[in-house]
Design an enzyme around this catalytic site. Structure first.
Site, PDB file in Angstrom:
ATOM      1  N   ARG A  80      38.642  47.736  40.883  1.00 37.54           N
ATOM      2  CA  ARG A  80      39.926  47.363  40.268  1.00 37.54           C
ATOM      3  C   ARG A  80      39.705  46.646  38.942  1.00 37.54           C
ATOM      4  O   ARG A  80      40.461  46.793  37.997  1.00 37.54           O
ATOM      5  CB  ARG A  80      40.748  46.535  41.256  1.00 37.54           C
ATOM      6  CG  ARG A  80      41.268  47.439  42.375  1.00 37.54           C
ATOM      7  CD  ARG A  80      42.094  46.745  43.390  1.00 37.54           C
ATOM      8  NE  ARG A  80      43.222  46.051  42.796  1.00 37.54           N
ATOM      9  CZ  ARG A  80      43.824  45.047  43.432  1.00 37.54           C
ATOM     10  NH1 ARG A  80      43.377  44.665  44.628  1.00 37.54           N
ATOM     11  NH2 ARG A  80      44.837  44.439  42.872  1.00 37.54           N
ATOM     12  N   HIS A 131      49.542  35.453  42.013  1.00 36.14           N
ATOM     13  CA  HIS A 131      48.483  35.923  42.903  1.00 36.14           C
ATOM     14  C   HIS A 131      47.113  35.903  42.246  1.00 36.14           C
ATOM     15  O   HIS A 131      46.202  36.600  42.698  1.00 36.14           O
ATOM     16  CB  HIS A 131      48.826  37.337  43.397  1.00 36.14           C
ATOM     17  CG  HIS A 131      50.074  37.350  44.235  1.00 36.14           C
ATOM     18  ND1 HIS A 131      50.870  38.454  44.393  1.00 36.14           N
ATOM     19  CD2 HIS A 131      50.689  36.361  44.936  1.00 36.14           C
ATOM     20  CE1 HIS A 131      51.910  38.148  45.168  1.00 36.14           C
ATOM     21  NE2 HIS A 131      51.823  36.890  45.500  1.00 36.14           N
TER      22      HIS A 131
END
Ligand code: BV8
Length: 310
Positions: A80, A131
């Protein structure tokens, strides 16, 4: 000649009423989700081919998963990080950064960990990363408080993996990983078609370790399921919401299924906010809770957001 990006067909009346309200607004929130970065080429979580669709979120984005198999979780986050570094902020990231510069009483609540709002020069004091970030790392040694930004790709040589753009945790991808590791160590490839071959997994010693205490394993600086959001972020957002009437909350590219992030939509409504949902799908949570006077702008955030903020 590349086809010109299709302009969204936003009903003129909706656009006018939204623009008028935005111009008279003093305090505005924007809640961002993965759909904002979809046009930058980053997979969302729940859509077709989404990250949580091809992997089990709970098997990759929890402290338990990391304790169980840090190599696999690091493989997922290395993939990612790689994808996010390859991606570019889109016009919506820039439009939101511009609005944040212009409007004093504006705050962005981003669920995204991809770093694209930051790369679009969004003012940092108005960007709350609910987050965390793929590009933060922190030490897992309880007695060590090391944390830092780290953009190296791959973060350690062992994660210099064949980036399987679809599913870095599939058996084939993991076999390719183990095989490339094995070949690095021994100079010869394994016959991975032979199921009996025992493939070496990523060893803990290959993974990123803390440069400060020299002992702790480093982990991605994201908030995993079951972990609380950073206290400083929670108090900054609570302070903004408690600070008076809120005129508008824009809910951009999110299925609004993850809490407490999704709960900020209702909190803003309780403070008087009208809601503007920008989403490809009508069915998603925030859109279904719309009232008279709210807006639903259907389409790609990368097209719609710059249009309605113009
Ligand atoms: C907490 C970082 C409590 C990691 C993420 C059991 C145990 C513990 C907690 C819970 C539990 N059960 C439920 C909970 C609460 C849990 C939760 O909400 N679970 C959900 C699944 C029900 N929440 C938590 O665990 C949170 N912490 O509650 O702590 C606590 C308190 C004190 C002490 C200890 C504990 C922490 C949640 C944070 C999880 N981490 N990310 C990582 O990324 O790897 S969440 C992750 O998923 C993202 O950050 C994001 O927030 C979320 C995905 O949501 P979206 O961004 O909305 O993406 P999605 O794909 O879903 O939707 C995309 C949308 O875009 C769609 O609507 C689509 O239509 C639209 N779209 C697509 N393309 C476009 C578009 N729109 C416009 N344009 C396009 N082009």
């Amino acid at each position: 000649m590349a086809a010109a990006a299709k302009q969204p067909t936003i009903p003129q009346a909706d656009l006018e009423s939204f623009t008028k309200h935005l111009q008279s607004s003093k305090r505005v929130l924007a809640l961002l989700g993965a759909g904002l970065s979809a046009s930058s080429g980053l997979p969302t979580f729940r859509g077709a081919g989404g990250l949580w669709r091809t992997h089990d979120a709970i098997s990759l984005a929890t402290p338990e998963a990391f304790n169980d198999n840090p190599g696999l979780v690091w493989q997922f986050y290395s993939y990612r990080r790689h994808m996010a570094l390859k991606a570019q902020p889109n016009r919506a990231h820039y439009a939101l950064a511009e609005l944040a510069r212009k409007m004093r009483g504006f705050m962005t609540l981003s669920q995204n960990v991809d770093g694209l709002s930051q790369r679009a020069k969004h003012p940092r004091d108005k960007l709350q990363l609910l987050h965390g970030s793929l590009f933060d790392v922190k030490c897992t040694n309880f007695y060590c408080n090391y944390q830092a930004e780290d953009f190296t790709d791959p973060i350690v040589p062992a994660l210099d993996l064949p980036v399987d753009e679809t599913d870095p945790t599939s058996k084939e991808a993991r076999h390719a990983v183990s095989n490339s590791l094995h070949a690095k160590r021994t100079g010869q490839e394994l016959d991975i078609s032979d199921a009996s071959v025992d493939l070496p997994e990523l060893m803990e010693k290959d993974l990123p370790h803390c440069p400060k205490c020299k002992k702790g394993l480093l982990r991605p600086g994201v908030v995993w399921f079951g972990e609380s959001l950073p206290r400083s972020v929670l108090s900054t957002v609570d302070e903004f919401i408690a600070g008076g009437k809120i005129d508008l909350i824009m809910v951009i590219g999110t299925s609004a299924k993850v809490y407490p992030a999704a709960g900020y939509v209702d909190e803003a409504k309780k403070k008087g906010a009208r809601v503007a949902v920008i989403n490809m799908e009508e069915g998603d949570a925030p859109a279904s809770g719309l009232r008279k006077g709210d807006w639903f702008f259907k389409g790609d955030a990368a097209q719609v957001v710059p249009e309605i903020l113009k």
